[in-house]
Scaffold this motif. Structure first.
Motif, PDB file in Angstrom:
ATOM      1  N   LEU A   1       0.812  -1.217   0.000  1.00 17.48           N
ATOM      2  CA  LEU A   1       0.000   0.000   0.000  1.00 17.48           C
ATOM      3  C   LEU A   1       0.848   1.270   0.000  1.00 17.48           C
ATOM      4  N   HIS A   2       2.009   1.202   0.647  1.00 18.18           N
ATOM      5  CA  HIS A   2       2.848   2.401   0.771  1.00 18.18           C
ATOM      6  C   HIS A   2       4.300   1.987   1.022  1.00 18.18           C
ATOM      7  N   TRP A   3       5.191   2.979   0.937  1.00 21.85           N
ATOM      8  CA  TRP A   3       6.601   2.753   1.227  1.00 21.85           C
ATOM      9  C   TRP A   3       6.848   2.881   2.722  1.00 21.85           C
ATOM     10  N   GLU A   4       7.580   1.931   3.282  1.00 24.48           N
ATOM     11  CA  GLU A   4       7.857   1.892   4.711  1.00 24.48           C
ATOM     12  C   GLU A   4       9.369   1.888   4.946  1.00 24.48           C
ATOM     13  N   PRO A   5       9.873   2.774   5.799  1.00 20.37           N
ATOM     14  CA  PRO A   5      11.315   2.786   6.070  1.00 20.37           C
ATOM     15  C   PRO A   5      11.758   1.546   6.849  1.00 20.37           C
ATOM     16  N   VAL A   6      12.976   1.111   6.568  1.00 15.65           N
ATOM     17  CA  VAL A   6      13.548  -0.076   7.210  1.00 15.65           C
ATOM     18  C   VAL A   6      14.926   0.279   7.752  1.00 15.65           C
ATOM     19  N   GLN A   7      15.226  -0.207   8.941  1.00 17.40           N
ATOM     20  CA  GLN A   7      16.555  -0.033   9.513  1.00 17.40           C
ATOM     21  C   GLN A   7      17.295  -1.370   9.481  1.00 17.40           C
ATOM     22  N   VAL A   8      18.555  -1.330   9.037  1.00 17.66           N
ATOM     23  CA  VAL A   8      19.348  -2.555   8.908  1.00 17.66           C
ATOM     24  C   VAL A   8      20.789  -2.260   9.315  1.00 17.66           C
ATOM     25  N   LEU A   9      21.591  -3.317   9.436  1.00 17.09           N
ATOM     26  CA  LEU A   9      23.015  -3.145   9.679  1.00 17.09           C
ATOM     27  C   LEU A   9      23.676  -2.553   8.442  1.00 17.09           C
ATOM     28  N   LEU A  10      24.613  -1.641   8.636  1.00 18.13           N
ATOM     29  CA  LEU A  10      25.310  -1.039   7.509  1.00 18.13           C
ATOM     30  C   LEU A  10      26.043  -2.094   6.690  1.00 18.13           C
TER      31      LEU A  10
END
Length: 241
Positions: A190-199
């Protein structure tokens, strides 16, 4: 405070590599008599090998030299370049630091080269620049077939919506990893969602083209300031049809 220096016989020395990238041990250039003949890769002023209180190896300009942009880099800048180089090598690719492009057209803090020959610049951008400057530098790299990812630590960067970029968070202590906290997205349907991950994971995915820069649809021709997986772009495009 550069991580590279040049020796007239050994060529480029890279403080982030165990053998300095030339088959020498660190103690062959650090605190030795007579001094190793080292110079800056940019301003050619004489340099010497140093080690920070925390144990980070680097090269420093001798007193009396010109104002060199490499010499003005902060410890945080050096640590981010080191982390990027380490992540690239950990993913199985070549990493070269403080690289000049042909005829000095561009400079890459860290240049990754994959087994297929694909080149990608990683720009640890700590100082202030304009959106126009960031776009110009991105285009200059692209003209030489070099993809770029702009990387910055915390804070707001008004140029982020116009170039492929990520914001990272440094470790709270030495045992913690670097993390990507802004710039990576997934499509929920439905929409774009931010994601946090290891660099480290982000670097590997990007070099393997598992994530790519995310663009707006035409006629807008600028980046949204982030990255996503190709399948998410396809899914979002199908929903718009």
């Amino acid at each position: 405070m550069p991580l590279t220096a040049r020796h007239p016989a050994r060529g480029l020395l890279d403080a982030t590599q165990d053998d300095l990238g030339c088959g020498w041990a660190w103690d062959q250039v650090h605190n030795v008599t007579p001094r190793a003949d080292l110079s800056c890769t940019y301003c050619q002023h004489r340099m010497h090998a140093k080690r920070s209180v925390a144990g980070l190896r680097y090269f420093a300009h001798d007193p009396g030299g010109p104002q060199c942009s490499l010499g003005l880099e902060t410890m945080e800048h050096r640590l981010l370049k080191l982390q990027l180089a380490t992540a690239i090598r950990g993913a199985g690719h070549q990493a070269d630091l403080e690289v000049r492009g042909p005829e000095g057209r561009w400079r890459a803090d860290v240049l990754a080269t994959t087994g297929s020959g694909r080149r990608m610049a990683w720009e640890a951008q700590m100082s202030s620049i304009t959106a126009d400057d960031a776009r110009r530098r991105t285009a200059t790299l692209a003209a030489d077939c070099v993809v770029v990812c702009w990387v910055f630590v915390e804070g707001h960067r008004p140029w982020m919506p116009y170039v492929p970029a990520i914001r990272v968070r440094p470790p709270a202590d030495r045992a913690d990893p670097w993390r990507v906290i802004t710039g990576l997205f997934r499509w929920t349907g439905l929409h774009w969602e931010p994601v946090q991950v290891l660099l480290d994971d982000f670097v590997a995915w990007t070099l393997n083209e598992q994530v790519v820069p995310r663009r707006f649809s035409p006629p807008r021709d600028y980046w949204v300031g982030g990255w996503t997986a190709p399948q998410y772009l396809a899914q979002a495009a199908r929903r718009r049809l």
